[in-house]
Enzyme design. Sequence first.
Site, PDB file in Angstrom:
ATOM      1  CG  ASN A 123      -1.802   1.195   1.324  1.00  0.00           C
ATOM      2  OD1 ASN A 123      -1.888   1.979   0.369  1.00  0.00           O
ATOM      3  ND2 ASN A 123      -2.483   1.358   2.447  1.00  0.00           N
TER       4      ASN A 123
ATOM      5  CE  LYS B  19      -0.259   3.084   4.850  1.00  0.00           C
ATOM      6  NZ  LYS B  19      -0.068   3.177   6.315  1.00  0.00           N
TER       7      LYS B  19
ATOM      8  CG  HIS C 220      -5.728   1.518   5.381  1.00  0.00           C
ATOM      9  ND1 HIS C 220      -5.253   2.439   6.285  1.00  0.00           N
ATOM     10  CD2 HIS C 220      -4.707   0.651   5.138  1.00  0.00           C
ATOM     11  CE1 HIS C 220      -3.987   2.139   6.568  1.00  0.00           C
ATOM     12  NE2 HIS C 220      -3.634   1.066   5.895  1.00  0.00           N
TER      13      HIS C 220
ATOM     14  CD  GLU D 106      -2.874   5.204   7.013  1.00  0.00           C
ATOM     15  OE1 GLU D 106      -2.986   5.282   5.780  1.00  0.00           O
ATOM     16  OE2 GLU D 106      -1.842   4.803   7.583  1.00  0.00           O
TER      17      GLU D 106
ATOM     18  CD  GLU E  20      -3.808  -2.517   7.397  1.00  0.00           C
ATOM     19  OE1 GLU E  20      -2.768  -2.348   6.782  1.00  0.00           O
ATOM     20  OE2 GLU E  20      -4.758  -1.714   7.345  1.00  0.00           O
TER      21      GLU E  20
ATOM     22  CB  ILE F 265      -0.835   1.157  10.933  1.00  0.00           C
ATOM     23  CG1 ILE F 265      -1.563  -0.182  10.814  1.00  0.00           C
ATOM     24  CG2 ILE F 265      -0.755   1.845   9.574  1.00  0.00           C
ATOM     25  CD1 ILE F 265      -2.996  -0.047  10.382  1.00  0.00           C
ATOM     26  N   GLY F 266       2.478   2.184  10.809  1.00  0.00           N
ATOM     27  CA  GLY F 266       3.299   3.385  10.674  1.00  0.00           C
ATOM     28  C   GLY F 266       3.990   3.812  11.949  1.00  0.00           C
TER      29      GLY F 266
ATOM     30  CB  SER G 253       5.484  -1.777  11.585  1.00  0.00           C
ATOM     31  OG  SER G 253       4.924  -0.518  11.871  1.00  0.00           O
TER      32      SER G 253
ATOM     33  N   GLY H 232       3.009  -1.459   4.270  1.00  0.00           N
ATOM     34  CA  GLY H 232       3.006  -0.021   4.087  1.00  0.00           C
ATOM     35  C   GLY H 232       4.359   0.507   3.658  1.00  0.00           C
ATOM     36  N   GLY H 233       5.091   1.114   4.585  1.00  0.00           N
ATOM     37  CA  GLY H 233       6.340   1.809   4.263  1.00  0.00           C
ATOM     38  C   GLY H 233       7.362   0.974   3.520  1.00  0.00           C
TER      39      GLY H 233
END
Length: 252
Positions: free
Chosen positions: A8, A10, A95, A97, A167, A172-173, A209, A230-231
Site C-alpha cells: 500500500n 498510500k 483501511h 486511516e 491491521e 501501523i506506521g 510495520s 506499508g512503508g
Amino acid sequence: MKKFIFGNWKMNMLKGDIKKWRDDFLKEYSDKSGKIEVAVFVPFTHISYAKRILSKINVEVGAQNMYFEEKGAFTGEISPLHLKDLKVKRVIIGHSERRKIFKEDDDLLAKKLKKAIEFGFEPVFCVGETLEEREKGEIEKVLEIQIREGFKFLQKEEIKKIIIAYEPVWAIGTGRVATPDEALLAHKFIIEFMENNYGVRVPVLYGGSITPENFDPLISKEEISGGLVGGTSLKGDLFAKLIKIALNYILC
C-alpha cells in the site's frame, strides 16, 4: 496454500519514482512459482502509469479506495466506474486511516464493499483494533463488529471473493509490530469467526510495520496468508525480499 504480498503506497511516490522502484524490485525478485500474488495499491493518479510500467513483471496494480455511488455530485470521490475504466481488479476498503482520519464508519464501508463486489472487484477489507481497545481486552469484540457490519449486505458467495487484512492500528506506521503470537491469535479468531458465521475460509493478511527483518516468523504461520505492507513497499528491493521470504513457505 497461496500467499499474497500486497503493498500500500498510500499518498507517496511520484510517477518518476516508479521506474526506479521496478528496477530495484527486479534486482531481488525471483519468484517463478506463480503461487504468490503480488500487487501494489497506488495513488489514483498513478494507476494507468504504474500498470504500464509493472505489467511485464507480474505486479498487479490496485486502488486504495472507492466510493459506493457510480456517478453524480460527489466532488473528489472515485467511482467504481472509474476503476473499471482503468481495468483495476483489486481495491482496499476500510483501511484504518480511512476509518480514523476520514471518519468512514461501518455503514459506509459496508456500502462500499457491496458495490465493490457488484462491480467484480476483489476487495481487501481491513479490520483491526486501536491500542486503547487492545488494552481493554476488546480485540475480538472490535474485529467481530467490523466484520459483521462490513459484511451485512453480502451473501455467502460474495464473501468468498474478499481478502481480509488484519491491521492492528497501533502497529501501523509506528515501527511497532505485533509479535507472531499476537498476530496469530487475531488471525485464528478471524478465520474461525468466518467459518462459524459465514461458512467460508478467506485469506487473512497481516499488516503493520512489516519489514524483511520481522516478516519470517509471521508469514511462516499457516493462518497468515500474506502481508499488506506499508512503508516497506515503497522500496522495490525490500518489497521483493518479502516475496522471497514468503516463497520459503510455499515450496516447503
